[in-house]
Design an enzyme around this catalytic site. Structure first.
Site, PDB file in Angstrom:
ATOM      1  N   GLU A 163       0.875  -1.178   0.000  1.00 24.80           N
ATOM      2  CA  GLU A 163       0.000   0.000   0.000  1.00 24.80           C
ATOM      3  C   GLU A 163       0.907   1.221   0.000  1.00 24.80           C
ATOM      4  OE1 GLU A 163      -3.151  -0.092  -0.389  1.00 24.80           O
ATOM      5  OE2 GLU A 163      -3.445  -2.239  -0.174  1.00 24.80           O
ATOM      6  N   CYS A 198      -2.061   9.275   2.635  1.00 25.11           N
ATOM      7  CA  CYS A 198      -1.628   8.742   1.344  1.00 25.11           C
ATOM      8  C   CYS A 198      -2.611   9.054   0.230  1.00 25.11           C
ATOM      9  CB  CYS A 198      -1.386   7.234   1.444  1.00 25.11           C
ATOM     10  SG  CYS A 198      -2.827   6.278   1.951  1.00 25.11           S
TER      11      CYS A 198
END
Length: 466
Positions: free
Chosen positions: A220, A254
């Protein structure tokens, strides 16, 4: 139970711990539905009981506002446990699939089974949630797990180790604190899956280490997530949703909008609304606002400050190193080739660029690696479809920002440089499971034509198969 800390961990101890978890996994206990349920219920109770400890740790590391800390670190975790508990029994059932008539009377099934011992490496920006959310999937799928919290958020790392190691048997789940040396020692060992959340550069190291053992990975990562606004938007709401999504956790998200692409004919009007939202949310002196987090450390602070001299600052720019404070900052007149446009910002700075036709914005986004997220603000359905068809990205929103992350029905993950694999909800269960394919036949029929010597002509065989 004895807590496992950096003081007594070395590569030999890590190897012994992995062996201990493999032995426990081999007993088959983790595969039991009731065991999985009881462990997730236990985890939920422990988190609720230690809520103040978690709050305090996150506040010391990031000065995250209480509302942001609760919603993004605790509530989302507890909600996911509740969601998984509701659906787990269904997910665990073998899935019957079709079988060609040629193989009558066979039947075919897919059995989800746990992978074994998994390693989960967490980042610093959401240090609790991004440690525990993958763990939920690992437990739900029936695995043992070793957790490595981020050393960049030492207080939260300590809290995680305390919560996990004081309440779970290390042969099932263990948290190991430490820095780069511990990461390297862990990555040198063979796991059945590695789940990593963090930057692309470290993700490459994780993948390289995993490849030596043929260990599958979930990465990720991140990237420059664009936010595009066209002239068929509600500018008032658009501005509020962009500013909220960008400066949540001081931009250390993110999936935060990394840069803004605004259609030229509405640029001035949108900027006016953006400036208004910044002032409404954080006041005249954002440093005094209780609703703005701080930069995680001085290294990140210095990196972000170095980006402030590119373009024209419309609002913000103020910073205080002693407080790790950077004001919410909007920057106009940014060159597409500038440093701020060459790397993920990961902080409270939002560059603004303009475009004339949507095709220009699409082409610009495609000059960068595939982003983790994309946000498009427009009521134009045709333009929305163009974004869907012409740009590859991990996930995102139309007319909103970052909230797709919290929908447990949506797999979350990147594509290309922004990540490999996905999780959340059923996707987490699938990530930590192997889908074992099984065909079950019967002794009632046995067609001799399948065995040598083969006497059937190919033309006849083709007709038979059809």
């Amino acid at each position: 139970m004895v807590a496992i800390t950096v003081d007594d961990v070395n590569s030999v101890d890590i190897r012994a711990l992995i062996a201990k978890q493999r032995d426990f996994f081999a007993t088959g206990k983790t595969k039991d539905y009731n065991f999985r349920v009881s462990q997730m219920q236990k985890l939920a109770k422990i988190i609720a009981k230690n809520e103040n400890l978690i709050f305090e740790a996150i506040h010391q590391d990031l000065r995250k506002p209480a509302t942001e800390a609760f919603t993004s670190e605790i509530f989302c975790v507890l909600s996911e446990i509740e969601y998984v508990l509701k659906h787990l029994k269904t997910w665990m059932k073998p899935q019957k699939v079709g079988t060609p008539l040629t193989f009558f009377p066979s039947s075919s099934f897919i059995y989800p089974e746990p992978l074994g011992v998994v390693l989960i490496i967490a980042p610093w920006n959401y240090p609790f949630a991004l440690m525990i959310q993958p763990l939920i999937g690992a437990i739900a799928a029936g695995n043992c797990a070793i957790l490595k919290p981020s050393e960049q958020t030492p207080h939260t790392s300590k809290a995680i180790a305390q919560i996990i190691n004081n309440n779970f048997d290390a042969s099932f789940i263990a948290a190991i604190e430490g820095g780069i040396d511990i990461n390297q020692a862990l990555l040198a060992e063979k796991f059945d899956h590695i789940f990593f959340t963090g930057g692309t550069a470290i993700g490459k190291i994780v993948m390289e280490s995993a490849a030596k053992h043929l260990t599958p990975v979930t990465l990720e990562l991140g990237g420059k997530s664009p936010c595009i606004v066209d002239d068929d938007s509600n500018l008032e709401i658009t501005a509020k949703r962009i500013i909220w999504g960008k400066f949540f956790n001081a931009g250390q998200t993110c999936v935060a909008p990394d840069y803004l692409l605004v259609q030229k004919n509405i640029k001035s009007a949108l900027i006016e609304k953006l400036l208004k939202s910044v002032k409404t949310f954080y006041g005249e002196d954002p440093q005094q606002s209780p609703d703005l987090a701080r930069i995680v450390n001085y290294r990140q602070f210095d990196r972000l400050v170095s980006l402030l001299d590119e373009g024209k600052i419309l609002v913000g720019g103020q910073n205080d190193r002693s407080d790790r404070f950077i004001a919410p900052t909007l920057i106009d007149d940014v060159s597409p080739n500038s440093k701020i446009m060459s790397e993920e910002i990961f902080g409270p700075i939002l560059p603004i660029l303009e475009y004339d036709q949507l095709s220009e914005a699409i082409a610009f986004v495609k000059t960068h690696p595939k982003p983790l997220a994309l946000y498009f603000f427009s009521n134009n359905k045709q333009n929305q479809e163009r974004i869907l068809q012409e740009i590859s990205y991990g996930g995102g929103c139309f007319n909103d920002s970052i909230v797709h992350y919290v929908n447990l029905e949506l797999p979350f993950g990147g594509v290309g440089d922004s990540g490999i694999g996905s999780y959340h909800g059923k996707s987490s269960f699938d990530t930590f499971s192997h889908r074992k394919s099984v065909l079950k036949n019967s002794f009632r029929f046995d067609i001799k034509l399948r065995y040598p010597p083969y006497t059937m002509a190919i033309a006849t065989l083709k007709k038979f198969i059809k």
